[in-house]
Write a protein that holds these residues in place. Structure first.
Motif, short mmCIF file in Angstrom:
data_model
loop_
_atom_site.label_atom_id
_atom_site.label_comp_id
_atom_site.label_asym_id
_atom_site.label_seq_id
_atom_site.Cartn_x
_atom_site.Cartn_y
_atom_site.Cartn_z
N GLU A 25 0.80 -1.23 0.00
CA GLU A 25 0.00 0.00 0.00
C GLU A 25 0.83 1.28 0.00
O GLU A 25 0.30 2.38 -0.14
CB GLU A 25 -0.98 0.02 1.18
N GLU A 26 2.15 1.12 0.12
CA GLU A 26 3.02 2.31 0.04
C GLU A 26 3.24 2.78 -1.40
O GLU A 26 3.80 3.85 -1.63
CB GLU A 26 4.40 1.99 0.66
N VAL A 27 2.81 1.97 -2.36
CA VAL A 27 3.06 2.29 -3.77
C VAL A 27 1.75 2.46 -4.53
O VAL A 27 0.91 1.56 -4.54
CB VAL A 27 3.89 1.17 -4.45
N THR A 28 1.56 3.61 -5.15
CA THR A 28 0.38 3.88 -5.97
C THR A 28 0.71 3.58 -7.43
O THR A 28 1.67 4.13 -7.97
CB THR A 28 -0.06 5.34 -5.84
N LEU A 29 -0.09 2.72 -8.03
CA LEU A 29 0.08 2.41 -9.46
C LEU A 29 -0.78 3.38 -10.27
O LEU A 29 -2.00 3.42 -10.13
CB LEU A 29 -0.37 0.97 -9.73
N ILE A 30 -0.11 4.17 -11.10
CA ILE A 30 -0.81 5.09 -12.00
C ILE A 30 -0.79 4.47 -13.40
O ILE A 30 0.27 4.22 -13.97
CB ILE A 30 -0.14 6.47 -12.03
N ALA A 31 -1.98 4.21 -13.92
CA ALA A 31 -2.09 3.64 -15.27
C ALA A 31 -2.00 4.78 -16.28
O ALA A 31 -2.85 5.67 -16.30
CB ALA A 31 -3.42 2.91 -15.42
N VAL A 32 -0.94 4.77 -17.08
CA VAL A 32 -0.73 5.86 -18.05
C VAL A 32 -1.55 5.57 -19.30
O VAL A 32 -1.22 4.68 -20.08
CB VAL A 32 0.77 6.00 -18.37
N SER A 33 -2.61 6.35 -19.43
CA SER A 33 -3.62 6.06 -20.48
C SER A 33 -3.49 6.95 -21.70
O SER A 33 -4.38 7.01 -22.52
CB SER A 33 -5.02 6.18 -19.88
N LYS A 34 -2.35 7.65 -21.83
CA LYS A 34 -2.19 8.55 -22.98
C LYS A 34 -2.31 7.77 -24.28
O LYS A 34 -1.79 6.66 -24.40
CB LYS A 34 -0.86 9.30 -22.91
N GLY A 53 -2.91 8.45 -15.55
CA GLY A 53 -1.97 9.50 -15.92
C GLY A 53 -2.09 9.87 -17.39
O GLY A 53 -2.20 8.99 -18.25
N GLU A 54 -2.07 11.17 -17.66
CA GLU A 54 -2.11 11.66 -19.04
C GLU A 54 -0.97 12.65 -19.26
O GLU A 54 -0.55 13.36 -18.34
CB GLU A 54 -3.45 12.36 -19.32
N ASN A 55 -0.49 12.71 -20.49
CA ASN A 55 0.59 13.63 -20.83
C ASN A 55 0.09 14.97 -21.33
O ASN A 55 0.76 15.98 -21.17
CB ASN A 55 1.48 13.02 -21.93
N TRP A 73 -6.99 11.85 -11.64
CA TRP A 73 -6.18 12.13 -12.83
C TRP A 73 -4.87 12.80 -12.45
O TRP A 73 -4.83 13.72 -11.64
CB TRP A 73 -6.96 13.03 -13.79
N HIS A 74 -3.80 12.32 -13.08
CA HIS A 74 -2.46 12.86 -12.85
C HIS A 74 -1.93 13.41 -14.17
O HIS A 74 -1.93 12.69 -15.18
CB HIS A 74 -1.51 11.75 -12.37
N LEU A 75 -1.51 14.66 -14.18
CA LEU A 75 -0.88 15.24 -15.37
C LEU A 75 0.62 14.97 -15.24
O LEU A 75 1.28 15.52 -14.35
CB LEU A 75 -1.18 16.74 -15.46
N ILE A 76 1.13 14.09 -16.08
CA ILE A 76 2.53 13.66 -15.93
C ILE A 76 3.43 14.21 -17.03
O ILE A 76 4.65 14.11 -16.94
CB ILE A 76 2.64 12.12 -15.88
N GLY A 77 2.84 14.80 -18.07
CA GLY A 77 3.65 15.36 -19.15
C GLY A 77 4.00 16.81 -18.92
O GLY A 77 3.51 17.45 -17.98
N HIS A 78 4.84 17.35 -19.77
CA HIS A 78 5.23 18.76 -19.69
C HIS A 78 3.99 19.64 -19.80
O HIS A 78 3.13 19.42 -20.66
CB HIS A 78 6.22 19.09 -20.81
N LEU A 79 3.89 20.62 -18.93
CA LEU A 79 2.70 21.48 -18.88
C LEU A 79 3.07 22.90 -19.29
O LEU A 79 3.93 23.54 -18.70
CB LEU A 79 2.13 21.47 -17.45
N GLN A 80 2.35 23.39 -20.33
CA GLN A 80 2.56 24.78 -20.76
C GLN A 80 1.67 25.69 -19.92
O GLN A 80 0.54 25.35 -19.58
CB GLN A 80 2.19 24.91 -22.25
N ARG A 81 2.18 26.87 -19.64
CA ARG A 81 1.45 27.77 -18.75
C ARG A 81 0.08 28.17 -19.30
O ARG A 81 -0.86 28.34 -18.53
CB ARG A 81 2.29 29.02 -18.46
#
Length: 231
Positions: A25-34, A53-55, A73-81
């Motif tokens: 339970e110390e590890v969260t699995l993020i499924a990268v669905s991009k 996770g999405e990019n 939802w996790h934004l894992i890619g580069h984010l433009q302002r």
């Protein structure tokens, strides 16, 4: 296929936790669905996954509007302002903050939407020219500046390790990020928690777990190869 793939990933995470003397339970699995269609995300949901996770901002927003609200939802890619305003109220966490200017924009947009955004500082541990992120020696200074902003909470660090054939080659980078996290945590900075360490992808997540990852980002290992024709 996805259910079977997830079972295999789970087995490997558990084995890595066992080797490192950690609890699963110390590890969260993020499924990268991009690039993956909604139907495949629904299959993963049926197998119990709620962290995705999405990019890209546009793809995350489109899926967010279609899929159930209980997903994280996790934004894992580069984010433009200029794209921040579209997702500050949709994401559980932004993994890719690598500048004060980006953090300031997140703060401003979060204030407008009356939300608090959890962020990770992206660190380019291997100092690859092709990757985003700050150098290890720049992290602490950046954290001190971002910690003063409203409606932004620093929850830890993230890295994207080099693409390698042998995952053991990335152990040094995961270990270095973990040590950096520990060093920052001991300084008890206001508005800074080092509770999350986002590192490890399909090719090397077992080594990342052994070295202390609390979040791993697995795409191909769950969904199979990517189809970049799908928007």
């Amino acid at each position: 296929m996805i259910k079977e793939n997830l079972a295999e990933v789970e087995k490997r995470i558990q084995a890595a936790c066992d080797r490192a003397g950690r609890k699963r339970e110390e590890v969260t699995l993020i499924a990268v669905s991009k690039t993956k269609p909604v139907s495949m995300i629904e299959e993963a949901m049926d197998a119990g996954i709620i962290e995705f996770g999405e990019n890209k901002v546009q793809e995350l927003s489109e899926k967010y509007d279609i899929l159930p609200e209980n997903l994280n939802w996790h934004l894992i890619g580069h984010l433009q302002r200029n794209k921040v305003k579209y997702i500050v109220d949709k994401v559980k966490m932004i993994h890719s903050v690598d500048s004060l200017r980006l953090a300031e924009t997140i703060s401003q947009e979060a204030l407008k939407k009356n939300v608090v955004v959890s962020v990770l500082i992206e660190v380019n541990v291997a100092e690859e020219d092709t990757k985003y992120g700050v150098k290890c020696e720049e992290v602490e200074n950046l954290i001190e500046q971002i910690a003063k902003l409203e409606n932004v909470k620093i929850k830890g660090l993230m890295t994207i390790a080099p693409f390698v054939e042998n995952p053991e080659q990335n152990r040094q980078y995961f270990r270095k990020l973990k040590q950096l996290s520990v060093d920052i945590k001991t300084k008890n900075k206001d508005n800074v928690s080092m509770s999350e360490l986002s590192m490890g992808m399909t090719g090397d997540y077992e080594v990342a777990v052994e070295e202390g990852a609390t979040m791993i980002r697995v795409g191909t290992g769950i969904f199979g190869g990517r189809n970049y024709n799908i928007v």
